[in-house]
Design a protein around this motif. Structure first.
Motif, PDB file in Angstrom:
ATOM      1  N   ASN A  83       0.986  -1.114   0.042  1.00 31.21           N
ATOM      2  CA  ASN A  83      -0.021  -0.069   0.043  1.00 31.21           C
ATOM      3  C   ASN A  83       0.743   1.180  -0.014  1.00 31.21           C
ATOM      4  O   ASN A  83       1.474   1.654   1.116  1.00 31.21           O
ATOM      5  CB  ASN A  83      -1.074   0.235   1.318  1.00 31.21           C
ATOM      6  CG  ASN A  83      -1.893   1.080   1.125  1.00 31.21           C
ATOM      7  OD1 ASN A  83      -1.787   2.175   0.542  1.00 31.21           O
ATOM      8  ND2 ASN A  83      -2.662   1.188   2.358  1.00 31.21           N
ATOM      9  N   PRO A  84       0.967   1.942  -0.990  1.00 26.51           N
ATOM     10  CA  PRO A  84       1.962   3.172  -1.244  1.00 26.51           C
ATOM     11  C   PRO A  84       1.808   4.087  -0.216  1.00 26.51           C
ATOM     12  O   PRO A  84       2.816   4.566   0.230  1.00 26.51           O
ATOM     13  CB  PRO A  84       1.419   3.826  -2.727  1.00 26.51           C
ATOM     14  CG  PRO A  84       0.996   2.373  -3.419  1.00 26.51           C
ATOM     15  CD  PRO A  84       0.343   1.658  -2.424  1.00 26.51           C
ATOM     16  N   GLU A  85       0.441   4.103   0.318  1.00 27.99           N
ATOM     17  CA  GLU A  85       0.267   5.332   1.369  1.00 27.99           C
ATOM     18  C   GLU A  85       0.747   4.778   2.721  1.00 27.99           C
ATOM     19  O   GLU A  85       0.583   5.415   3.564  1.00 27.99           O
ATOM     20  CB  GLU A  85      -1.490   5.442   1.686  1.00 27.99           C
ATOM     21  CG  GLU A  85      -1.947   6.231   0.288  1.00 27.99           C
ATOM     22  CD  GLU A  85      -1.203   7.528   0.063  1.00 27.99           C
ATOM     23  OE1 GLU A  85      -1.017   8.577   1.166  1.00 27.99           O
ATOM     24  OE2 GLU A  85      -0.790   7.828  -1.108  1.00 27.99           O
ATOM     25  N   MET A  86       1.046   3.351   2.952  1.00 29.73           N
ATOM     26  CA  MET A  86       1.442   3.350   4.301  1.00 29.73           C
ATOM     27  C   MET A  86       2.953   2.630   4.240  1.00 29.73           C
ATOM     28  O   MET A  86       3.649   2.478   5.369  1.00 29.73           O
ATOM     29  CB  MET A  86       0.710   1.611   4.509  1.00 29.73           C
ATOM     30  CG  MET A  86      -0.824   1.889   4.822  1.00 29.73           C
ATOM     31  SD  MET A  86      -1.195   3.019   6.344  1.00 29.73           S
ATOM     32  CE  MET A  86      -0.748   1.663   7.675  1.00 29.73           C
ATOM     33  N   ARG A  87       3.727   3.151   2.936  1.00 35.61           N
ATOM     34  CA  ARG A  87       5.157   3.019   3.209  1.00 35.61           C
ATOM     35  C   ARG A  87       5.770   4.007   4.163  1.00 35.61           C
ATOM     36  O   ARG A  87       5.447   5.070   4.155  1.00 35.61           O
ATOM     37  CB  ARG A  87       5.648   2.886   1.607  1.00 35.61           C
ATOM     38  CG  ARG A  87       5.177   1.808   0.752  1.00 35.61           C
ATOM     39  CD  ARG A  87       5.443   1.755  -0.529  1.00 35.61           C
ATOM     40  NE  ARG A  87       4.917   0.679  -1.275  1.00 35.61           N
ATOM     41  CZ  ARG A  87       4.870   0.618  -2.630  1.00 35.61           C
ATOM     42  NH1 ARG A  87       5.412   1.611  -3.547  1.00 35.61           N
ATOM     43  NH2 ARG A  87       4.394  -0.323  -3.310  1.00 35.61           N
ATOM     44  N   ILE A  88       6.911   3.444   4.602  1.00 37.84           N
ATOM     45  CA  ILE A  88       7.532   4.181   5.521  1.00 37.84           C
ATOM     46  C   ILE A  88       8.046   5.966   5.050  1.00 37.84           C
ATOM     47  O   ILE A  88       7.797   6.575   5.673  1.00 37.84           O
ATOM     48  CB  ILE A  88       8.956   3.434   6.313  1.00 37.84           C
ATOM     49  CG1 ILE A  88       9.371   4.330   7.417  1.00 37.84           C
ATOM     50  CG2 ILE A  88       9.779   3.240   5.171  1.00 37.84           C
ATOM     51  CD1 ILE A  88       8.591   4.539   8.615  1.00 37.84           C
ATOM     52  N   GLY A  89       8.710   5.623   3.863  1.00 38.28           N
ATOM     53  CA  GLY A  89       9.002   6.896   3.275  1.00 38.28           C
ATOM     54  C   GLY A  89       7.816   7.829   2.924  1.00 38.28           C
ATOM     55  O   GLY A  89       8.199   9.083   3.418  1.00 38.28           O
ATOM     56  N   VAL A  90       6.826   7.513   2.613  1.00 39.02           N
ATOM     57  CA  VAL A  90       5.530   8.222   2.199  1.00 39.02           C
ATOM     58  C   VAL A  90       5.064   8.915   3.619  1.00 39.02           C
ATOM     59  O   VAL A  90       4.818   9.872   3.752  1.00 39.02           O
ATOM     60  CB  VAL A  90       4.403   7.517   1.616  1.00 39.02           C
ATOM     61  CG1 VAL A  90       3.087   8.361   2.027  1.00 39.02           C
ATOM     62  CG2 VAL A  90       4.774   7.181   0.301  1.00 39.02           C
TER      63      VAL A  90
END
Length: 402
Positions: A134-141
């Motif tokens: 899930n792109p919204e849950m990635r650490i960088g985001v």
């Protein structure tokens, strides 16, 4: 022939039944990237070492679980890389892996999009995999959103769990304090959410720590023994270390330790007093007193297996403490001690020479540092020691750069 066919079928069926867990690829890292691109997946890379306990725990206990295998085999191209062997060495440097195990989620272009750090239960490993997808849950985001000022309570809880998964204790403390400031300590005084309070690391003397001290009986009921001990023990340790650096006498220091012990019993108070005494000596520039006391304490263990390792610990302590490392008298005297160990082929040649290598490195004596390191490396290899451990490779690199 019929019996052979039956056996083959039975073997196939059994292997299918027991082939559970994560299926790791056996090709190169580039092969994994190519497969990930073809299948439109991420690469999951287990960055491990042969000596890492949590790495072995994941490999033996977590990765083989069917639930874990079902999820990771479906969603990722899985690879295992020993960070100290083969192409793992270059990958370790490329991705800046500094603790083990580190679990990386990498896109088909070789970019890390998410990561986890440390051993963990199957539930958390699957949760981490879901976050990676899930792109919204990635650490960088999440980091970017936090830096841009997002302080919504729900987001902060999500971010706290994300930095907890990568063992970023400094950020955990900052975010946990923000969460509690928006709500209350009472809100997290339960077994499911107490990790928010633990992560905050409230210092001794703060109003929050005073609250925790008053409620230690309740906290003991909702935490395990380790978390309970760390919550209070780390706060008291930091307070006493700070006190030892500014107090005017050992008598004053001992009184403070006894006072703290009445508030919360200190495990092995005798050892605590001894360590604080050493802190006091260094803070007050009583360096020779520190050294003589350390040697005296070490000599008590002469004849025991731990004897040489206690001196090795003392060697490291001297070299990482600026005041001690700057004392030529102390360093030169300890070189003599290390030489005596190195001359003992039966019990001290390995540890004695690694101490000499470190000490000569400190003195910028490349010739003697290299000579001692070579002896250590050879003898340690013969004894079955781990010559690929980061502490060994970093020492070799530092000597080569002299």
């Amino acid at each position: 022939m019929k019996k052979i066919l039956v056996l083959l079928v039975a073997t196939f069926i059994c292997s299918g039944l027991f082939a559970q867990g994560i299926e790791f690829e056996h090709g190169t890292f580039n092969d994994a990237l190519a497969k990930a691109k073809k299948e439109n997946k991420l690469v999951f890379m287990d960055c491990y070492t042969s000596w890492c306990g949590p790495c072995k725990y994941l490999a033996k206990t977590i990765f083989p679980q069917k639930e874990v295998g079902d999820y990771y085999n479906k969603n990722f191209v899985n690879v295992k890389m020993d960070m100290e062997k083969g192409e793992g060495v270059a990958l370790c440097k490329k991705y800046g892996v500094s603790s083990f195990p580190t679990l990386l989620f990498i896109d088909a272009n070789g970019k890390v999009v998410h990561k986890l750090v440390g051993g963990m239960p199957a539930e958390d490993l699957i949760k981490g995999g879901k976050a990676a997808l899930n792109p919204e849950m990635r650490i960088g985001v999440l980091r970017a959103k936090y830096k841009c000022g997002n302080r919504d309570l729900k987001f902060l809880m999500t971010y706290l769990n994300a930095v907890k998964a990568i063992y970023d204790r400094e950020t955990m403390a900052i975010v946990a304090k923000e969460i509690i400031s928006k709500t209350s300590l009472e809100k997290y005084m339960n077994k499911e959410q107490f990790y928010v309070i633990s992560a905050a690391k409230f210092p001794y003397g703060s109003k929050e720590f005073k609250y925790l001290l008053k409620n230690k009986d309740k906290i003991k009921e909702i935490t395990d023994n380790y978390e309970y001990a760390i919550l209070y023990g780390s706060a008291y340790d930091k307070h006493m270390q700070k006190f030892a650096k500014k107090c005017k006498s050992l008598e004053e220091l001992n009184k403070e330790v006894e006072r703290c012990n009445k508030e919360f019993p200190i495990y092995n108070i005798g050892n605590t007093k001894k360590n604080l005494k050493y802190t006091y000596y260094i803070a007050n520039n009583l360096l020779q007193t520190w050294y003589d006391a350390k040697v005296k304490d070490a000599e008590v263990y002469k004849g025991e297996n731990s004897y040489v390792y206690i001196y090795h610990g003392m060697c490291d302590e001297i070299l990482r403490t600026p005041k001690l490392a700057a004392s030529q008298k102390i360093v030169d005297d300890f070189i003599k001690i290390a030489q005596n160990f190195a001359a003992d082929r039966e019990n001290g040649i390995i540890m004695g020479n690694i101490m000499l290598a470190k000490l000569y490195l400190h003195k910028k004596d490349k010739k003697n540092a290299a000579k001692a390191f070579d002896i250590f490396y050879t003898e340690n290899g013969k004894a079955g020691g781990n010559n690929t451990h980061p502490s060994v490779t970093k020492l070799k690199e530092a000597i080569d750069k002299l």
